[in-house]
Motif scaffolding. Structure first.
Motif, short mmCIF file in Angstrom:
data_model
loop_
_atom_site.label_atom_id
_atom_site.label_comp_id
_atom_site.label_asym_id
_atom_site.label_seq_id
_atom_site.Cartn_x
_atom_site.Cartn_y
_atom_site.Cartn_z
N ARG A 138 -7.49 4.87 -7.76
CA ARG A 138 -8.42 4.78 -6.65
C ARG A 138 -7.70 4.37 -5.37
NH1 ARG A 138 -13.68 1.63 -9.23
NH2 ARG A 138 -14.50 3.39 -10.43
N THR A 139 -8.17 4.90 -4.26
CA THR A 139 -7.51 4.66 -2.99
C THR A 139 -8.38 3.91 -1.99
OG1 THR A 139 -8.21 6.84 -2.18
CG2 THR A 139 -6.05 6.70 -3.23
N CYS A 185 -7.95 -1.94 -7.66
CA CYS A 185 -9.30 -1.71 -7.16
C CYS A 185 -10.18 -2.89 -7.55
CB CYS A 185 -9.87 -0.40 -7.72
SG CYS A 185 -10.16 -0.41 -9.50
N SER A 186 -11.36 -2.96 -6.95
CA SER A 186 -12.23 -4.11 -7.20
C SER A 186 -12.62 -4.22 -8.67
CB SER A 186 -13.49 -4.00 -6.33
OG SER A 186 -14.17 -2.77 -6.56
N LEU A 215 -9.46 -1.61 -2.16
CA LEU A 215 -8.36 -2.16 -2.94
C LEU A 215 -8.12 -3.62 -2.59
CD1 LEU A 215 -5.87 0.84 -2.64
CD2 LEU A 215 -7.50 0.38 -4.47
N HIS A 216 -7.64 -4.38 -3.57
CA HIS A 216 -7.28 -5.78 -3.37
C HIS A 216 -5.79 -5.93 -3.64
CE1 HIS A 216 -11.66 -7.03 -4.62
NE2 HIS A 216 -11.61 -6.27 -3.53
N THR A 248 0.82 -1.20 0.00
CA THR A 248 0.00 0.00 0.00
C THR A 248 0.86 1.26 0.00
OG1 THR A 248 -1.77 -1.14 1.17
CG2 THR A 248 -1.81 1.27 1.22
N GLY A 282 -2.44 3.31 -4.16
CA GLY A 282 -3.75 3.23 -4.80
C GLY A 282 -3.74 2.18 -5.89
N CYS A 283 -4.82 2.07 -6.64
CA CYS A 283 -4.90 1.12 -7.75
C CYS A 283 -3.80 1.44 -8.75
CB CYS A 283 -6.27 1.18 -8.42
SG CYS A 283 -6.44 0.05 -9.83
N HIS A 306 -9.51 -5.45 -10.58
CA HIS A 306 -9.19 -6.82 -10.18
C HIS A 306 -10.10 -7.80 -10.93
CE1 HIS A 306 -8.36 -9.79 -6.64
NE2 HIS A 306 -7.65 -10.07 -7.72
N LEU A 359 -1.42 -3.63 -6.01
CA LEU A 359 -2.73 -3.15 -5.59
C LEU A 359 -3.62 -2.91 -6.80
CD1 LEU A 359 -2.27 -0.51 -2.72
CD2 LEU A 359 -3.18 -2.82 -2.57
#
Length: 492
Positions: free
Chosen positions: A370-371, A397-398, A374-375, A357, A362-363, A401, A395
């Motif tokens: 995006r912050t 974002c959904s 996150l995955h 992270t 972020g993504c 991902h 990292l």
């Protein structure tokens, strides 16, 4: 509105006085007089307005055709942010205005002629309809952008107050069911207050879900204009409406597609609320393929992966669920006896999550940033001997991902915590594509050099302006009703 000639305050002059001189020559700026600078600033503003109008027409067609889709791009606004260099908020505003103008031909035509600026059009599209646009355009042509903003805000308040009252109490209700295609269908009918709470939560969830680096947490007094240091200041009790036009737009409206925001709300609760070690229905149970079992009597059932009492999952969905998510793996034999009820697991460790992270912030998908929600993704899957180390973790974002697991783009680990993103064809997705001005541009000579300058002007009498506009629209509505009744056939 009191009409004041712009000539009396050093404003617009007859366009014929400017027509003979070229506003678009290469004269050094230092050699231009003050009058020449003024003429060029206004002239270029008209050209910018006309070109922006054309840009938005192209943008509508581009969005309607989904020309932006692919490579993990989630929307037209996201594509603009990545490819054109706009901020995401600005891109979203351009897409909204572009689609609104498609239904407003009168306003679109004036915009294309450079007679109204983007600032005025952006405000007017919040309240304009085909029945209203001509009168709103007439107002905008003789008003400043600030006055147009004030009128629009007043109109939105008036329109909200003209709705019919609720005559009976509504009880909130909801239903859900798994469909044959494996999707979950949810239907809600909410009371006004419950509906307002739900939409407020959706807006907050969408803001958190789409936050990027640099977006601040929302302060308690975010709706008030910032002071000279950029900090929010308390409202002035003596002039409560003085700074309304300067309010910072930290919150966008309710998104058209609320599903991502609702899923983000569910993810937040799923992560934040602790549950017992065994809590069927409150955790994700995935029945997976059975492998490496030698006991014939207890050989598991060879079924496709599926949710507990739910639909079958595709392999990519199982991969998505098992990649940095909390779930259980359950295996049963043909008699229904549970052979394995796996432990809840979250990979990687909290320490690794902090490292990744801090590195990615972020993504990591190009143009996203995006912050929230996150995955941590294994570039080389853990099941394929991929290591749980920073060199193999990234990292996402959904949204990205899921797009990655569905094959819309790929990621390669380059070593030393460096990664590259690739299209399905194998070509590299640039982090920040270059932009450049097109060659051979010529100004549109049909645009009046003083097209964007207000005609008339003066102090805005807001109450009088709204009273006149709504009176005109009431008369138009009555006339339309009368015409409709006249055309109805008379029963014999």
């Amino acid at each position: 509105m009191t009409v004041v000639s712009l000539d009396s305050v050093g404003g617009a002059k007859d366009s014929s006085e400017v027509a003979g001189a070229s506003l678009f020559d290469d004269t050094p700026i230092g050699d231009l007089s003050d009058d020449q600078l003024r003429d060029r600033v206004v002239g270029y503003a008209g050209q910018l307005a006309a070109m922006t109008a054309r840009f938005l027409q192209l943008l509508v067609a581009f969005d309607d055709r989904h020309g932006w889709s692919g490579e993990g791009i989630r929307s037209c606004a996201h594509w603009l942010s990545w490819r054109v260099g706009m901020s995401l908020r600005t891109a979203q505003d351009h897409v909204r205005v572009a689609h609104a103008l498609a239904e407003l031909p009168v306003l679109q035509e004036a915009f294309g002629q450079g007679r109204v600026t983007y600032s005025k059009v952006r405000a007017l599209t919040r309240v304009a309809t085909p029945d209203r646009e001509q009168q709103l355009l007439n107002f905008a042509l003789s008003a400043t952008a600030e006055q147009v903003e004030r009128l629009v805000k007043s109109m939105r308040d008036i329109d909200r107050g003209q709705g019919d009252g609720v005559t009976e109490l509504i009880e909130s209700s909801g239903r859900w069911e798994w469909k044959l295609d494996g999707s979950l269908r949810v239907s809600l009918r909410l009371s006004p207050l419950d509906g307002a709470r739900f939409l407020a939560a959706v807006v907050r969830s969408e803001y958190e879900r789409t936050r990027i680096a640099g977006d601040d947490d929302v302060p308690l007094n975010a709706l008030h204009a910032p002071d000279e240091n950029g900090e929010p200041k308390a409202p002035d009790a003596e002039a409560p409406d003085a700074d309304l036009h300067e309010q910072r737009d930290l919150w966008r409206g309710v998104p058209t597609d609320i599903a991502p925001a609702v899923v983000a709300m569910a993810d937040t609760l799923h992560t934040a609320v602790e549950i017992p070690e065994t809590a069927p229905g409150a955790e994700i149970l995935v029945h997976t393929h059975a492998k490496d079992w030698e006991d014939i009597d207890d050989q598991p059932i060879a079924t496709d992966p599926h949710l507990d009492h739910g639909p079958v999952l595709a392999d990519v969905e199982v991969e998505e669920a098992s990649c940095a998510a909390v779930l259980r793996e359950v295996r049963s034999n043909r008699k229904g006896a549970v052979l394995k009820y796996g432990r809840k697991r979250r990979v990687p460790t909290a320490a690794l999550i902090r490292i990744v992270t801090m590195r990615d912030q972020g993504c990591a998908h190009p143009g996203c940033g995006r912050t929230r929600h996150l995955h941590v993704h294994h570039v080389v899957p853990w099941g394929q001997q991929g290591s749980t180390e920073p060199d193999n973790l990234i990292l996402l974002c959904s949204t990205h991902h899921r797009a990655l697991h569905r094959g819309e783009f790929g990621i390669k680990a380059l070593g030393k915590q460096r990664f590259s993103f690739h299209r399905p064809s194998g070509s590299v997705i640039d982090i920040a594509p270059d932009t450049h001005a097109p060659g051979g541009w010529e100004p549109d000579q049909s645009i009046d050099p003083y097209a964007p300058a207000p005609v008339g002007g003066g102090r805005l009498k807001l109450g009088y302006a709204t009273e006149v506009l709504y009176a005109i629209w009431a008369l138009k509505a009555d006339a339309a009703d009368a015409t409709e009744h006249t055309e109805e056939p008379i029963a014999a």
